[in-house]
Design a protein around this motif. Structure first.
Motif, mmCIF file in Angstrom:
data_model
loop_
_atom_site.group_PDB
_atom_site.id
_atom_site.type_symbol
_atom_site.label_atom_id
_atom_site.label_comp_id
_atom_site.label_asym_id
_atom_site.label_seq_id
_atom_site.Cartn_x
_atom_site.Cartn_y
_atom_site.Cartn_z
ATOM 1 N N MET A 1 -17.154 -18.669 -15.442
ATOM 2 C CA MET A 1 -16.736 -17.383 -15.955
ATOM 3 C C MET A 1 -16.395 -16.480 -14.772
ATOM 4 N N ALA A 2 -15.417 -15.658 -14.971
ATOM 5 C CA ALA A 2 -14.845 -14.865 -13.890
ATOM 6 C C ALA A 2 -15.727 -13.688 -13.495
ATOM 7 N N SER A 3 -15.453 -13.160 -12.314
ATOM 8 C CA SER A 3 -16.145 -11.958 -11.873
ATOM 9 C C SER A 3 -15.713 -10.796 -12.759
ATOM 10 N N PHE B 1 -20.139 -8.419 -16.587
ATOM 11 C CA PHE B 1 -21.493 -7.925 -16.389
ATOM 12 C C PHE B 1 -22.351 -8.184 -17.620
ATOM 13 N N TYR B 2 -21.717 -8.334 -18.776
ATOM 14 C CA TYR B 2 -22.427 -8.695 -20.003
ATOM 15 C C TYR B 2 -21.888 -9.988 -20.598
ATOM 16 N N HIS B 3 -20.592 -10.110 -20.737
ATOM 17 C CA HIS B 3 -19.975 -11.286 -21.354
ATOM 18 C C HIS B 3 -19.937 -12.432 -20.349
ATOM 19 N N ASN B 4 -21.104 -12.995 -20.086
ATOM 20 C CA ASN B 4 -21.260 -14.014 -19.055
ATOM 21 C C ASN B 4 -22.172 -15.137 -19.559
ATOM 22 N N ALA B 5 -22.578 -16.003 -18.660
ATOM 23 C CA ALA B 5 -23.411 -17.155 -19.037
ATOM 24 C C ALA B 5 -24.749 -16.718 -19.636
ATOM 25 N N GLU B 6 -25.296 -15.600 -19.199
ATOM 26 C CA GLU B 6 -26.557 -15.110 -19.771
ATOM 27 C C GLU B 6 -26.363 -14.722 -21.236
ATOM 28 N N HIS B 7 -25.225 -14.144 -21.569
ATOM 29 C CA HIS B 7 -24.928 -13.818 -22.973
ATOM 30 C C HIS B 7 -24.828 -15.102 -23.798
ATOM 31 N N HIS C 1 -16.812 -18.766 -27.512
ATOM 32 C CA HIS C 1 -16.415 -17.468 -28.061
ATOM 33 C C HIS C 1 -16.013 -16.426 -27.021
ATOM 34 N N ASP C 2 -16.559 -16.477 -25.848
ATOM 35 C CA ASP C 2 -16.158 -15.544 -24.788
ATOM 36 C C ASP C 2 -15.624 -16.302 -23.582
ATOM 37 N N ARG D 1 -20.460 -0.779 -19.740
ATOM 38 C CA ARG D 1 -19.738 0.272 -18.994
ATOM 39 C C ARG D 1 -19.147 -0.300 -17.710
ATOM 40 N N GLN D 2 -19.881 -1.183 -17.046
ATOM 41 C CA GLN D 2 -19.366 -1.811 -15.824
ATOM 42 C C GLN D 2 -18.129 -2.649 -16.122
ATOM 43 N N GLU D 3 -18.124 -3.328 -17.268
ATOM 44 C CA GLU D 3 -16.956 -4.132 -17.631
ATOM 45 C C GLU D 3 -15.733 -3.252 -17.892
ATOM 46 N N TYR D 4 -15.989 -2.025 -18.292
ATOM 47 C CA TYR D 4 -14.902 -1.093 -18.603
ATOM 48 C C TYR D 4 -14.796 0.018 -17.555
ATOM 49 N N VAL D 5 -15.173 -0.285 -16.337
ATOM 50 C CA VAL D 5 -15.134 0.707 -15.262
ATOM 51 C C VAL D 5 -13.725 1.240 -15.033
#
Length: 169
Positions: free
Chosen positions: A1-3, A6-12, A37-38, A117-121
């Motif tokens: 998964m790309a940089s 901050f939320y939509h990642n492997a932990e999600h 899905h993501d 919020r970080q994803e939508y900075v």
């Protein structure tokens, strides 16, 4: 998964799989849909689910998955757009698991909200607040956020978290 995730990642993905597995409802099709899905997530785009479904379908085809399974996974992934009510029980379970973070502890929800919020900075503050309020109110305005009995216990906490987040915006 790309940089930039901050939320939509492997932990999600892990948390969504756990939400289903811990409730005894994780099936192979749901697991595949969670992984897909993501797969593609670009906070600047509005077609992430469609692009994820397409990319994951290509992978499933390369694995010689049946047309029925591929169609089911595509529908599951598209259900995570959260713009229409789920049609099948599997879709409802996936949608509820994807939204489980809304009903998490206040601390976990706050961390999620900050990660979004970080994803939508790239979105200026005022525009972000207006758009985010609209999204969060959309969930609050639903008769029920969680449509399956397996996730119903998250409803009250989700409403509290969402109302608090709207109030802070």
């Amino acid at each position: 998964m790309a940089s930039g995730r901050f939320y939509h990642n492997a932990e999600h993905v892990r948390a969504t799989l756990h939400a289903l597995d811990s409730r005894g409802v994780l099936t192979p099709a749901l697991a595949l849909a969670v992984w897909g899905h993501d797969l593609i997530y670009d906070a600047r785009a509005g077609d992430n689910e469609e692009r994820s479904a397409e990319a994951f379908d290509g992978w499933l085809a390369s694995q010689n998955a049946s047309a029925d399974l591929r169609g089911e996974i595509r529908a599951l992934i598209l259900a995570t757009k959260h713009n229409t009510p789920p049609v099948t029980r599997a879709e409802a379970l996936l949608v509820d698991a994807d939204l489980a973070i809304l009903g998490a502890s206040a601390a976990d929800f706050t961390a999620y909200d900050a990660a979004i919020r970080q994803e939508y900075v790239h979105v200026p503050g005022l525009l972000y607040r207006v758009g985010r309020k609209k999204v969060l109110r959309g969930f609050l305005d639903r008769e029920r956020i969680y449509t399956t009995p397996e996730f119903a216990e998250l409803e009250a906490q989700a409403r509290e978290n969402l109302a608090g987040a709207v109030g802070r915006l």
